[in-house]
Design a protein around this motif. Structure first.
Motif, PDB file in Angstrom:
ATOM      1  N   VAL A  25       0.723  -1.482  -0.281  1.00 38.20           N
ATOM      2  CA  VAL A  25      -0.224  -0.128   0.375  1.00 38.20           C
ATOM      3  C   VAL A  25       0.687   1.289  -0.091  1.00 38.20           C
ATOM      4  O   VAL A  25       0.751   2.061  -1.004  1.00 38.20           O
ATOM      5  N   ARG A  28       2.666   2.076  -3.338  1.00 38.07           N
ATOM      6  CA  ARG A  28       1.498   2.101  -4.716  1.00 38.07           C
ATOM      7  C   ARG A  28       1.480   3.964  -3.929  1.00 38.07           C
ATOM      8  O   ARG A  28       0.999   4.690  -5.013  1.00 38.07           O
ATOM      9  N   ALA A  29       1.019   4.110  -2.656  1.00 33.21           N
ATOM     10  CA  ALA A  29       0.405   5.496  -2.668  1.00 33.21           C
ATOM     11  C   ALA A  29       1.494   6.703  -2.636  1.00 33.21           C
ATOM     12  O   ALA A  29       1.703   7.525  -3.688  1.00 33.21           O
ATOM     13  N   ALA A  50      -5.450   7.248   2.496  1.00 29.77           N
ATOM     14  CA  ALA A  50      -4.723   8.141   1.825  1.00 29.77           C
ATOM     15  C   ALA A  50      -5.423   9.694   1.818  1.00 29.77           C
ATOM     16  O   ALA A  50      -7.029  10.068   1.835  1.00 29.77           O
ATOM     17  N   ARG A  56      -5.627  10.383  -8.302  1.00 32.83           N
ATOM     18  CA  ARG A  56      -4.892   9.557  -7.629  1.00 32.83           C
ATOM     19  C   ARG A  56      -5.569   8.671  -6.233  1.00 32.83           C
ATOM     20  O   ARG A  56      -4.386   7.003  -6.161  1.00 32.83           O
ATOM     21  N   CYS A  57      -6.635   9.023  -5.453  1.00 31.10           N
ATOM     22  CA  CYS A  57      -6.901   8.535  -5.017  1.00 31.10           C
ATOM     23  C   CYS A  57      -7.649   7.368  -4.903  1.00 31.10           C
ATOM     24  O   CYS A  57      -8.386   6.229  -4.977  1.00 31.10           O
ATOM     25  N   LEU A  60      -5.404   4.001  -6.569  1.00 33.89           N
ATOM     26  CA  LEU A  60      -5.403   3.648  -5.058  1.00 33.89           C
ATOM     27  C   LEU A  60      -6.298   2.635  -4.978  1.00 33.89           C
ATOM     28  O   LEU A  60      -6.159   1.169  -4.626  1.00 33.89           O
ATOM     29  N   ARG A  63      -7.073  -0.050  -7.400  1.00 27.32           N
ATOM     30  CA  ARG A  63      -5.468  -1.362  -6.551  1.00 27.32           C
ATOM     31  C   ARG A  63      -6.313  -2.123  -6.456  1.00 27.32           C
ATOM     32  O   ARG A  63      -5.538  -2.921  -5.698  1.00 27.32           O
TER      33      ARG A  63
END
Length: 93
Positions: A25, A28-29, A50, A56-57, A60, A63
């Motif tokens: 995590v 990726r963040a 996040a 972008r959040c 995530l 994913r």
């Protein structure tokens, strides 16, 4: 912080409590330029917070929901709020 920045709080349930999942995590963040934290909860879930641009959040979150993570993700709950700007990076707890 810009007006488009948000806070995503996601609760991940499954076989996810472990250093490998939290590291994944975090990686990726950081790749996505997000700040926040991944924390094991007492009930077996991992809470992922996040902050950053909404798109972008959302990436995530996608994913996390895809299950392409170390461990087995059974479900992901989420909540969207305004960013607080209280994170300076991304940490694993």
């Amino acid at each position: 912080m810009t007006a488009q920045e948000v806070r995503l709080t996601a609760w991940v349930r499954g076989h996810v409590q472990g250093v490998g999942f939290r590291w994944w995590v975090r990686s990726r963040a950081l790749e996505l330029g997000l700040a926040g934290a991944a924390t094991n909860l007492d009930d077996g879930r991992v809470e992922v917070v996040a902050e950053g641009p909404r798109d972008r959040c959302e990436e995530l979150l996608a994913r996390l929901k895809s299950g392409a993570t170390p461990g087995r993700v059974d479900s992901v709950g989420q909540r969207w709020t305004n960013s607080t700007g209280s994170f300076s990076g991304f940490v694993e707890r």
